[in-house]
Design a protein around this motif. Sequence first.
Motif, PDB file in Angstrom:
ATOM      1  N   ARG A  91     -11.154  -1.987 -13.940  1.00 13.18           N
ATOM      2  CA  ARG A  91     -10.232  -2.027 -15.068  1.00 13.18           C
ATOM      3  C   ARG A  91      -8.830  -2.505 -14.729  1.00 13.18           C
ATOM      4  O   ARG A  91      -8.001  -2.683 -15.604  1.00 13.18           O
ATOM      5  N   LEU A  92      -8.522  -2.752 -13.444  1.00 14.98           N
ATOM      6  CA  LEU A  92      -7.164  -3.120 -13.048  1.00 14.98           C
ATOM      7  C   LEU A  92      -7.139  -4.365 -12.167  1.00 14.98           C
ATOM      8  O   LEU A  92      -8.048  -4.598 -11.382  1.00 14.98           O
ATOM      9  N   LEU A  93      -6.062  -5.126 -12.329  1.00 19.82           N
ATOM     10  CA  LEU A  93      -5.701  -6.183 -11.383  1.00 19.82           C
ATOM     11  C   LEU A  93      -4.472  -5.645 -10.645  1.00 19.82           C
ATOM     12  O   LEU A  93      -3.431  -5.403 -11.255  1.00 19.82           O
ATOM     13  N   ILE A  94      -4.623  -5.406  -9.347  1.00 18.85           N
ATOM     14  CA  ILE A  94      -3.557  -4.817  -8.547  1.00 18.85           C
ATOM     15  C   ILE A  94      -3.023  -5.884  -7.602  1.00 18.85           C
ATOM     16  O   ILE A  94      -3.788  -6.530  -6.899  1.00 18.85           O
ATOM     17  N   THR A  95      -1.711  -6.059  -7.635  1.00 19.62           N
ATOM     18  CA  THR A  95      -1.075  -6.977  -6.686  1.00 19.62           C
ATOM     19  C   THR A  95      -0.312  -6.133  -5.674  1.00 19.62           C
ATOM     20  O   THR A  95       0.454  -5.249  -6.049  1.00 19.62           O
ATOM     21  N   ARG A  96      -0.544  -6.418  -4.405  1.00 19.16           N
ATOM     22  CA  ARG A  96       0.159  -5.723  -3.329  1.00 19.16           C
ATOM     23  C   ARG A  96       0.892  -6.757  -2.497  1.00 19.16           C
ATOM     24  O   ARG A  96       0.299  -7.707  -2.014  1.00 19.16           O
ATOM     25  N   PHE A  97       2.174  -6.547  -2.354  1.00 24.60           N
ATOM     26  CA  PHE A  97       2.987  -7.399  -1.500  1.00 24.60           C
ATOM     27  C   PHE A  97       3.675  -6.481  -0.510  1.00 24.60           C
ATOM     28  O   PHE A  97       4.779  -5.995  -0.754  1.00 24.60           O
ATOM     29  N   GLY A  98       2.990  -6.203   0.591  1.00 30.68           N
ATOM     30  CA  GLY A  98       3.498  -5.242   1.550  1.00 30.68           C
ATOM     31  C   GLY A  98       3.452  -3.851   0.966  1.00 30.68           C
ATOM     32  O   GLY A  98       2.392  -3.353   0.594  1.00 30.68           O
ATOM     33  N   LEU A  99       4.599  -3.214   0.846  1.00 29.46           N
ATOM     34  CA  LEU A  99       4.675  -1.866   0.296  1.00 29.46           C
ATOM     35  C   LEU A  99       4.830  -1.861  -1.220  1.00 29.46           C
ATOM     36  O   LEU A  99       4.734  -0.805  -1.847  1.00 29.46           O
ATOM     37  N   ILE A 100       5.066  -3.024  -1.811  1.00 31.78           N
ATOM     38  CA  ILE A 100       5.279  -3.133  -3.260  1.00 31.78           C
ATOM     39  C   ILE A 100       3.935  -3.343  -3.940  1.00 31.78           C
ATOM     40  O   ILE A 100       3.171  -4.231  -3.571  1.00 31.78           O
TER      41      ILE A 100
END
Length: 173
Positions: A91-100
């Motif tokens: 149900r989610l699109l998660i973007t991770r940029f390091g700790l963000i």
Amino acid sequence: METLEAKRETPQPKRYPFRFSPVMIVLFVIGLVLCAAGFGLTLWRFLAFLEEDPGSVYGWMQHIILFFVCIFLAVLIIAMLIRSQYVITDRLLITRFGLIRSKYEIKSICSVHLFKGLDKLAVYFDDFQTKYIVIVVKPVWYEDFVRTLIDRKPSIGFSFSTPEEEEEIKRKK
């Protein structure tokens, strides 16, 4: 038995590592080298400080802050290199940029557009194409990324534009 069947039907999260440009990788390496140099210089100054005036509160604070900044920046850069990715769950699109980390509901995605001339993939969250994110993965993964999104929500529209069409749009503006 129902939970076992539900687990089989729930798709596994798919992960797509972030694609850094060569310039970004060089900047990350320079940043890590500067962090190491800063740590070494601070350590050298700290050892000299211990010989001269170890009772100075200002000196202790200064060195603690410098050590903290060097370590924090190194951890931040390493986290960006290791954990920058896109994760598509059921149900989610998660973007991770390091700790963000940012989360977007897949049900809020309206369309996906591939700009072949720019070699970019954009995910739009409204029909007016004003709310969007740009997906930065390897071009060979574009099709799998789009297919995974459409499998999660079949009503997502997909379109693409050729380099010639993009050039025509630029000329009209």
